[in-house]
Enzyme design. Sequence first.
Site, mmCIF file in Angstrom:
data_model
loop_
_atom_site.group_PDB
_atom_site.id
_atom_site.type_symbol
_atom_site.label_atom_id
_atom_site.label_comp_id
_atom_site.label_asym_id
_atom_site.label_seq_id
_atom_site.Cartn_x
_atom_site.Cartn_y
_atom_site.Cartn_z
ATOM 1 N N LYS A 1 2.268 71.448 98.047
ATOM 2 C CA LYS A 1 3.315 70.449 97.757
ATOM 3 C C LYS A 1 4.683 70.996 98.155
ATOM 4 C CE LYS A 1 0.935 68.670 93.672
ATOM 5 N NZ LYS A 1 0.982 68.582 92.223
ATOM 6 N N HIS B 1 -31.294 66.282 105.998
ATOM 7 C CA HIS B 1 -31.385 66.118 107.446
ATOM 8 C C HIS B 1 -30.142 66.657 108.144
ATOM 9 C CE1 HIS B 1 -35.056 63.580 107.172
ATOM 10 N NE2 HIS B 1 -34.584 63.476 105.935
ATOM 11 N N GLU C 1 -10.994 73.471 90.219
ATOM 12 C CA GLU C 1 -9.623 73.645 89.756
ATOM 13 C C GLU C 1 -9.574 74.505 88.493
ATOM 14 O OE1 GLU C 1 -6.624 70.268 90.819
ATOM 15 O OE2 GLU C 1 -7.041 70.115 88.689
HETATM 16 O O1 PA5 Z 1 -6.340 67.992 87.119
HETATM 17 C C1 PA5 Z 1 -5.171 67.920 87.457
HETATM 18 O O2 PA5 Z 1 -4.256 68.310 86.718
HETATM 19 C C2 PA5 Z 1 -4.759 67.331 88.775
HETATM 20 O O3 PA5 Z 1 -5.832 67.028 89.578
HETATM 21 C C3 PA5 Z 1 -3.984 66.057 88.540
HETATM 22 O O4 PA5 Z 1 -4.773 65.164 87.821
HETATM 23 C C4 PA5 Z 1 -3.524 65.410 89.848
HETATM 24 O O5 PA5 Z 1 -2.751 66.312 90.575
HETATM 25 C C5 PA5 Z 1 -2.725 64.159 89.572
HETATM 26 O O6 PA5 Z 1 -1.642 64.457 88.769
HETATM 27 P P1 PA5 Z 1 -0.865 63.329 87.992
HETATM 28 O O7 PA5 Z 1 -1.768 62.693 87.028
HETATM 29 O O8 PA5 Z 1 0.263 64.063 87.315
HETATM 30 O O9 PA5 Z 1 -0.363 62.365 89.023
#
Ligand code: PA5
Length: 430
Positions: free
Chosen positions: A419, A305, A284
């Site tokens: 989303k 394996h 990310e």
């Molecule tokens: O690293 C990030 O920003 C995302 O992975 C969020 O943690 C994830 O989408 C969850 O978001 P939130 O904590 O707003 O529910």
Amino acid sequence: MNLKIDYTGCMNLLSRDEINMQSEEALGHLKKLMEGSGKGSDFTGWIDLPEKSQTQAGKIKNAARRLRSQADITVIIGIGGSYLGSRAVIEALDSCMPLRADDQGHKVLFAGQNISEDYMSRVAAYLAGKVFNIIVISKSGTTTEPAIAFRILKKQLEETIPAAEVKKHIVAVTDAEKGALRKLTDREGYDSFIIPDDVGGRYSVLTPVGLLPIAVAGYDIDSLTGGAAEMASRTRDNNNANPAIVYASVRNLLYKKGKYIEMLVNYEPHLHYIAEWWKQLFGESEGKEGKGLFPTAADLTTDLHSLGQYIQEGERILIETVLSVASPSTEMIIPHDADNLDGLNYIAGRRLSEVNAKAEEGTIMAHIKGAVPVIKINIPRVNEAYLGQLLYFFEISCAISGYILGINPFDQPGVEAYKNNMFRLLGRPS
Ligand code: PA5
């Protein structure tokens, strides 16, 4: 002893000069990171978390004690950065939860990390008729997956215990002001913890997002943050021995030479979720603007394996980063067998960990020979302190590595695309 990086397994492809030059550049990026002058500097509050989180430890431990005393089960609801850090640490410290010898420990379940009806039904069925706690974690307070899980499990809790008791069994970890979860928390009077504005989800394991579930599972959060502080003192400094500078430099040099995939491997399956957390952290943070090493993972020797053939002889685009644990926490000896029909008496009387270590050594040798560069991260043992070191090491390495790539390692614009489609397909009112 400390966690150490060994990149000798990359020296077939890299020269010392290249590493020194890349490290010089990386040190400049570390300086920018520390001064807050790099991209995304509004989200670098995680840098000081090892120290800052120690001031909150008392409140977190009190909440954990209260939750543990009032139920035997806690469901942690969250996804992505609000889930993976705590799961990584909890599973690393006790991977065999269902096999716990005395079954006396506090049980921690996870929900809200998917939208599977079957998964949720099984969690609900397991909890049926039982008293449990919920820790609901969401920074935005609006993420669909945990919101659905919370709605379902809150209702189940309301149907199981007296109405007046429910709020004692729910703790929220969310933004100080924004989001639906904050609104609900304030209206219902749930106990709550705040996720700092300047810490993004994937860098939040040392906030209550990670620390509260880890404490509820019965682990020592002081050692975890202490380990992170130890690593912070080694990696926030401008020196060439800084392991984060070395790791960020080596992986980027290899990337420039066409190694597009980094595979984090372990020989201890309880580190599986550490790799899941690492995948999110690096994927990310770096996967943007058409750039970035693709982070993937394998559990060895299991996956030797299955994936072993590809690693050894497939496309030469892999880097292998090994989480190499020196000492297991337990001891098991391979027994002697009078008949020796399986031919294993040559290793009888030796520890299983010795065999595992030889498998690791032999695999690394084979992979290097097969032109897969290997970075080794030597971890003395798996405990809270070394896990704290490891988490902080990866966080700061990832930030420096992202700056080497020239991207903002602290945003995630790409995660909105699915989303938006999902909401449109579900007919969500705008
Ligand atoms: O690293 C990030 O920003 C995302 O992975 C969020 O943690 C994830 O989408 C969850 O978001 P939130 O904590 O707003 O529910």
